[in-house]
Design an enzyme around this catalytic site. Structure first.
Site, mmCIF file in Angstrom:
data_model
loop_
_atom_site.group_PDB
_atom_site.id
_atom_site.type_symbol
_atom_site.label_atom_id
_atom_site.label_comp_id
_atom_site.label_asym_id
_atom_site.label_seq_id
_atom_site.Cartn_x
_atom_site.Cartn_y
_atom_site.Cartn_z
ATOM 1 N N LEU A 67 -10.182 100.410 76.021
ATOM 2 C CA LEU A 67 -9.318 101.528 76.396
ATOM 3 C C LEU A 67 -7.849 101.188 76.246
ATOM 4 C CD1 LEU A 67 -11.161 102.602 79.639
ATOM 5 C CD2 LEU A 67 -11.064 103.906 77.528
ATOM 6 N N TYR A 94 -2.000 91.389 81.055
ATOM 7 C CA TYR A 94 -2.939 90.617 81.861
ATOM 8 C C TYR A 94 -4.326 90.590 81.268
ATOM 9 C CZ TYR A 94 0.721 90.728 85.258
ATOM 10 O OH TYR A 94 1.908 90.586 85.892
ATOM 11 N N VAL A 130 -8.651 96.280 79.003
ATOM 12 C CA VAL A 130 -9.442 97.212 79.808
ATOM 13 C C VAL A 130 -10.433 97.877 78.883
ATOM 14 C CG1 VAL A 130 -9.409 99.225 81.282
ATOM 15 C CG2 VAL A 130 -7.515 97.638 81.334
ATOM 16 N N ASP A 145 4.558 101.362 93.727
ATOM 17 C CA ASP A 145 4.685 101.578 92.285
ATOM 18 C C ASP A 145 4.191 102.967 91.910
ATOM 19 O OD1 ASP A 145 5.434 100.960 89.741
ATOM 20 O OD2 ASP A 145 3.623 99.842 89.246
#
Lengths: 403, 278
Positions: free
Chosen positions: A17, A22, A25, A133
């Site tokens: 996706l 990091y 996904v 956030d």
């Protein structure tokens, strides 16, 4: 106990996706429940400091936060030096809704989105968690239309009086004035401010206060709501990075949002109160008459949604920023980075706000990161065209490894 | 200070690697030691903990395990203080270790490596991070004090990288063993809440109770009781230590604020006193 399949055996890997700093996904099928999920794979070996703290925060906090308006973390498992976080699959996000020109947002739709956002937020605050956030692309939209808060990588427990927090949180456009003034002891009000900015963004269909630096952001805020007086916000002058702004009277809020109802404007102004202590709480906001007056909020399943992400070919431009449940996605965190002095920056915003752009008082430079000259330059700079704008965004997207 | 450590022979880090790196899930199939992933913490009875601890199978009896528990706790306290970590972070690390050794045997994993890693983890999760390198240095120095002083030339060349790898390896191991259940509730907030509500925050009683909580961390109480019960036990012991008559001093309506029962209180207090038993 029956040995059920777990980890990689349980989640059947599907299309990718998106990709963040990091890790990747990807979409997956939970073979146990036949449910589509999103698996965020976090590379562990890459970090010198072990499991990344954002991953730990998400794991720790999302375990405790269970609410229809907060993304559900289904599972966590390690596999081959990677950490896998399994989330419910989210079709879209609010940024895609706002950007999609084919979608008409009625007053009832906006009310529905705000109600869901505030419900999720109220639950976080009840559990003493600050999201820190909030922005449209962290408000994820499920296939049944439910809006859920995602990305808890910056979230923190609050409530201990002596804890010092960093003020470098939120994308700049959603940052509350106390954060811009460098406050290190803040509370739930910072999330409310951001929610209010999203509220305004839903009505305007563009980001409300698009500052290009922290000082510029404050300038935009004060241009829109007037420079706060001592009586409005008594503690303001005590904040670490306080700088005096030239006084500017507040234009009537109505002039900024000509289409909004009185109730909407009243709620908005309460959410945008300068003094964080007099800012409305999420729970109070939900009880505000805006949510009880006509038109009633649209039922989530009836909200129009942008076309679902096409399977198998993630749009590269979209991948990190709105990759559904991608939660660790630094490119979108980047807006919190301060521009180094001299970097091209400018007034991205058009409309009434820039008229009110203010010069600062005679406070010495060292009180804030940018030299005065940068801001003066900005005054003289012509408006940016769309190419410049994307350039600026790229610049802003350079994430500084935050500690 | 670390007598056991010497008994076990020096290259325990290596030993850990051999047994730890293989990631042999020694405790995977432990009966009724499965923690739930629902988020709510699972509590065990004292009897369960003593009987079912995986260390039992490796011939480590309750007494020995109590000793081992005590030793990694004092190690953690020193390590945490040297890294200037706040007490709740240290306390969390201790409880993470307790949880770990409820699921894995002491015979299979070196407790000091696990403890260092638990502190590294809790420092991150409690938002008081310290650089991994400091953990590596201080922990290694504490474990190998004499070696460092006398046999500096004798040390393996890459001990630093090696030990660091051990700690990172153990971090993953911890997370897996604990099923990512890394949040720990402590009695500190309950103590503060109850004492401040009753205007006793400045009293000596509060400080003594606080110390009892700190000492109590070396027991398995955190695996058995909710934090308010432990706080009540500590407050009770503090009052007794200071020779305060609990019933006579009148203002002890606040006792109810801990929301505990006499039976639980009695149990907590007895286990706390065990720590000081001769």
């Amino acid at each position: 106990m029956v040995d059920r399949p777990s980890g990689t055996q349980r989640y059947l890997k599907g299309v990718t996706l998106g990709e963040g700093t990091y890790g990747v996904v990807y979409k997956a099928l939970d073979s146990q429940t036949n449910r589509t999920v999103a698996v965020k794979k976090i590379r562990l070996g890459k970090y010198k400091e072990g499991v990344h703290v954002t991953a730990l925060r998400e794991i720790k906090l999302l375990r405790e936060l269970k609410d229809p308006n907060i993304i559900e973390m289904i599972d966590v498992y390690p596999h081959k030096r990677n950490l896998h976080l399994v989330f419910e699959f989210m079709e879209s996000d609010l940024e895609a809704v706002i950007r999609d020109r084919n979608i008409v947002l009625s007053a009832a739709d906006i009310k529905s989105y705000m109600q869901m956002t505030l419900k999720g937020l109220a639950h976080c605050h009840k559990k003493w968690v600050l999201h820190r956030d909030l922005k449209p692309n962290n408000l994820l939209i499920a296939s049944d239309g439910q809006l859920k808060l995602g990305d808890f990588g910056l979230a923190r427990i609050f409530g201990s009086p002596d804890r010092q927090f960093t003020h470098q949180v939120f994308a700049r456009w959603y940052r509350a004035p106390e954060l811009l003034f460098g406050s290190k002891q803040y509370g739930a009000g910072v999330d409310i401010w951001a929610a209010a900015c999203i509220f305004a963004e839903l009505m305007l269909r563009r980001p409300f206060l698009q500052g290009s630096s922290d000082i510029d952001q404050l300038g935009k805020i004060f241009a829109a709501f007037g420079t706060p007086r001592e009586s409005q916000w008594p503690d303001m002058t005590c904040l670490p990075d306080y700088v005096e702004f030239q006084f500017c009277p507040a234009p009537p809020l109505r002039s900024l949002f000509p289409m909004a109802t009185d109730d909407a404007l009243d709620l908005l102004s309460r959410m945008l109160a300068f003094d964080p202590r007099s800012r409305i709480t999420a729970q109070q906001a939900l009880e505000h008459r805006y949510f009880h007056s006509e038109p009633a909020a649209t039922r989530p399943e009836l909200l129009s949604r942008p076309p679902s992400r096409s399977e198998g070919q993630p749009k590269p431009s979209e991948a990190p920023s709105s990759g559904g449940p991608i939660v660790l996605s630094p490119p979108n965190k980047s807006r919190r980075v301060m521009l180094p002095p001299g970097v091209v920056s400018g007034d991205v915003h058009s409309g009434q706000l820039e008229k009110g752009y203010m010069t600062m008082g005679e406070t010495p430079n060292e009180h804030f990161g940018l030299p005065m000259s940068t801001d003066t330059q900005m005054l003289l700079r012509p408006k940016l065209n769309s190419t410049d704008r994307s350039h600026l965004k790229r610049k802003l997207d350079m994430d500084s490894a935050f500690a | 200070m670390y007598p056991l450590h010497k008994e076990q022979g020096r290259p325990h880090c290596l030993r850990f690697l051999i047994k730890g790196l293989g990631l042999v899930d020694v405790g995977r199939n432990q009966p009724n030691m499965v923690s739930s992933s629902e988020g709510a913490e699972v509590f065990f009875s004292r009897e369960e903990i003593d009987r079912c601890s995986p260390s039992r199978r490796d011939g480590i009896d309750v007494q020995k395990e109590t000793f081992l528990r005590n030793s990694y706790c004092s190690f953690l306290q020193t390590l945490g203080m040297r890294l200037q970590l706040p007490q709740p972070t240290i306390a969390t690390a201790m409880v993470l270790c307790h949880r770990f050794f409820l699921r894995r045997s002491h015979a299979a994993y070196d407790r000091f490596v696990i403890a260092t890693s638990a502190l590294f983890l809790s420092a991150k999760s409690e938002e008081t991070p310290r650089p991994l390198n400091s953990f590596v240095l201080v922990s290694y120095e504490m474990c190998h004090r004499q070696d460092l002083a006398n046999f500096h030339y004798n040390m393996p060349k890459d001990w630093f990288e090696h030990y660091k790898e051990c700690i990172l390896e153990a971090e993953q191991l911890l997370l897996t063993a604990l099923d990512f259940e890394i949040s720990v509730q402590h009695p500190y907030s309950h103590l503060i809440a109850v004492f401040s509500k009753n205007g006793l925050l400045q009293a000596n009683l509060f400080h003594v109770a606080w110390k009892f909580v700190n000492d109590g961390l070396r027991s398995s109480l955190w695996l058995q009781f909710r934090p308010n019960h432990i706080a009540a036990g500590a407050a009770f012991l503090a009052a007794r230590t200071l020779n305060m008559d609990l019933l006579a001093s009148g203002g002890f309506g606040w006792w109810q604020d801990f929301q505990t029962t006499p039976a639980i209180l009695d149990n907590v207090v007895r286990q706390m006193l065990e720590l000081y038993g001769s």
